[in-house]
Write an enzyme that holds these catalytic residues in place. Structure first.
Site, mmCIF file in Angstrom:
data_model
loop_
_atom_site.group_PDB
_atom_site.id
_atom_site.type_symbol
_atom_site.label_atom_id
_atom_site.label_comp_id
_atom_site.label_asym_id
_atom_site.label_seq_id
_atom_site.Cartn_x
_atom_site.Cartn_y
_atom_site.Cartn_z
ATOM 1 N N ASP A 192 9.598 49.823 -7.284
ATOM 2 C CA ASP A 192 10.527 49.649 -5.515
ATOM 3 C C ASP A 192 11.275 50.451 -5.408
ATOM 4 O OD1 ASP A 192 8.889 46.877 -5.770
ATOM 5 O OD2 ASP A 192 10.303 45.928 -6.742
ATOM 6 N N ILE A 193 12.036 51.173 -6.222
ATOM 7 C CA ILE A 193 13.143 52.045 -5.045
ATOM 8 C C ILE A 193 12.093 53.391 -4.739
ATOM 9 C CG2 ILE A 193 15.196 53.438 -6.061
ATOM 10 C CD1 ILE A 193 15.989 50.965 -7.367
#
Length: 418
Positions: A192-193
Site C-alpha cells: 500500500d505504501i
C-alpha cells in the site's frame, strides 16, 4: 530540523505544490498515503468522507488518540499516520445532492485521487470520463488492487493478499528446514505504501505534462503492478537465471555477509558490501587470515561458501556485546547496527535530529503525535500545517468557499447530505 517537529516549524516558503488542489476520494492507506505526501509538499487536499463514519481507518483501533482531557477520541492511531495536512469534508455522494457537491469540488480541483473498485464511481457520475467532461485539465488517479483492465480487474485487492500474489511473501521468512519456517508478510502494509509513493510520483508527472500541454489525464495504478515492480534485484535474479529465489531469512541472495548475527547480549546486523569492508571486519574479529582465504576473499566466493563462512562468524560474534561490536566496527568503517524496537528508534539521536517525531496540536484538544516526512527540500521544505482533521472539521468552510450560505449548509446537514 530539531529534535521533535511541531506545527510552529512550518516554513515561510510556499511548498513546491502550493496552488495545487487535490480532491481526495480515497480511504484506508494507499490513496491517503499519496495525498498526504502531496499535502506535505504544499498542495491543498480536501478529503471527502462519509457523514457519521468517515474513513474506515478512523475506527481501526485501539489505540485511540487522546483529547485535551486525556480521554480517548473516536480517531484511531492508524488514521493519524496518513491524513496530516488535509481538510475533512463530509459528503454523502450516494445522494444526488452530494454528487453535485463533489462535482463542484472537482471542477475547482487539479487532481482527484480515488481507490474504489473498477467502475465503482461511475453510477454517481464521479468517474474519470464524467469529471473530465466538467474539467478537461483534471489529473485523475485511480488506485486499485489489479488495475483498470485484465482478468482480475474486478477483484478487490488488499495489501496482505498482494504481498502473497506478487511474490514478496515467497521471499520473506525463514528458509525451509529452519525453526519458524514459512512465508511471512512484511510488518507494515508495504505494498500500500509503495503504491501511494508511485501514485504521488505519477500525479506530479501528469501535472508537469498538463503545464506543458494543458491536458489532464487518467492515471491507473495497481497494487499488484507495484508489488511486482518492487521485487527489484530478486525479480532480475529470476529473470536472468531462471532459478526461483527462495526464502533466506535475513540473509541476502547476492551479498555475504549481509544479515543478522547473534551477540553476547542480543543480535546485530552486518551489512558488508565489499571486500575491503570484509577485510576490516576480519581484522576486528581477530581473523585477518579469512580475508585472504580463497573461499572468502571475494564476494562471489563468499556467496558460494556461505554455508562455511556464516557459522564461523557466528562463533565469533557471540563473544562480545552488541554495543561493543558496533563501537569497534564503526571505528573501522564496517557497516553495522542494532535491531531496534520502536521505542529505541524514536529515542535514537539521529532520528531525533532529523525531526522524524512530530507533535501537532489537534482540533479535539491535546496533541497528535506523528512521523515526519523524510523529504528535505532546500528551497521548498515540507510544512506541517495541521494535524489529521476530525471528521467533517472543514465542511462548513469548504462549502462556504463554494458559495453556500449558512442556511444552505444547515439544510444539507439536516438532510444528511453533509
Amino acid at each position: 530540523m530539531g529534535a521533535s517537529a511541531t506545527a510552529s516549524h512550518a516554513p515561510a516558503a510556499a511548498g513546491a505544490l502550493a496552488g495545487i488542489t487535490v480532491l481526495d476520494l480515497s480511504r484506508v492507506l494507499a490513496g491517503p498515503w499519496a495525498t498526504q505526501l502531496l499535502a506535505d509538499l504544499g498542495a491543498t487536499v480536501i478529503k471527502v468522507e462519509r457523514p457519521g463514519a468517515g474513513d474506515d481507518t478512523r475506527a481501526w483501533g485501539p489505540p485511540w488518540l487522546a483529547d485535551g482531557e486525556g480521554q480517548p477520541t473516536t480517531d484511531a492511531a492508524y488514521f493519524l499516520c496518513t491524513n496530516r495536512n488535509k481538510q475533512s469534508v463530509t459528503v454523502d455522494f450516494t445522494r444526488p445532492e452530494g454528487q453535485a457537491l463533489v462535482k463542484q469540488l472537482a471542477v475547482r480541483a487539479d487532481v482527484v485521487v480515488e481507490n474504489f473498485k473498477v467502475g465503482g464511481l461511475a453510477p454517481y457520475g464521479l468517474d474519470y470520463a464524467s469529471l473530465k467532461a466538467l474539467n478537461p485539465r483534471l489529473v485523475y488517479c485511480s488506485i486499485t488492487g489489479f488495475g483498470q483492465d485484465g482478468p482480475y480487474a474486478l477483484r478487490a485487492g488488499y495489501d496482505f493478499l498482494i504481498q502473497g500474489m506478487g511474490g514478496l511473501m515467497s521471499l520473506t521468512g525463514r528458509p525451509d528446514g529452519e525453526e519458524g519456517e514459512g512465508p511471512q508478510k512484511v510488518g507494515v502494509a508495504l505494498t500500500d505504501i509503495l503504491t501511494g509513493l508511485y501514485a504521488a510520483n505519477a500525479i506530479q508527472a501528469a501535472l508537469l505534462h498538463r503545464a506543458a500541454t494543458g491536458e489532464g489525464q487518467h492515471i491507473d495504478v495497481a497494487l499488484l503492478d507495484v508489488q511486482v515492480a518492487c521485487l527489484a534485484n530478486q525479480a532480475l535474479n529470476y529473470l536472468v537465471s531462471g532459478a526461483v529465489p527462495k526464502r533466506m531469512g535475513n540473509a541476502h541472495p547476492n551479498i555475504v555477509p549481509y544479515q543478522d548475527f547473534p551477540t553476547a547480549d542480543g543480535d546485530m546486523i552486518l551489512a558488508i558490501g565489499n571486500d575491503g569492508q570484509f577485510a576490516r571486519w576480519c581484522a576486528v574479529a581477530g581473523h585477518p587470515d579469512w580475508a585472504h582465504d580463497p573461499r572468502f576473499a571475494t564476494n562471489p566466493a563468499r556467496v558460494r561458501h556461505r554455508a562455511e563462512l556464516i557459522p564461523l562468524m557466528r562463533q565469533i560474534t557471540v563473544t562480545r556485546t552488541t554495543d561493543a561490536w558496533i563501537a569497534a566496527l564503526e571505528a573501522e568503517a564496517v557497516p553495522c547496527g542494532p535491531i531496534n524496537t520502536l521505542d529505541r528508534v524514536f529515542a535514537d539521536p539521529q532520528v531525533q535530529h532529523r525531526g522524524l517525531k512530530l507533535d501537532l496540536p489537534h482540533a479535539a484538544g491535546g496533541r497528535a503525535p506523528g512521523v515526519g516526512n523524510p523529504l528535505h527540500l532546500s528551497a521548498t521544505p515540507v510544512a506541517y500545517r495541521q494535524a489529521p482533521p476530525v471528521l467533517g472539521e472543514h465542511t462548513d468552510a469548504v462549502l462556504t468557499s463554494l458559495g453556500y450560505s449558512p442556511q444552505d449548509i444547515a439544510g444539507l446537514r439536516a438532510g444528511g447530505i453533509v
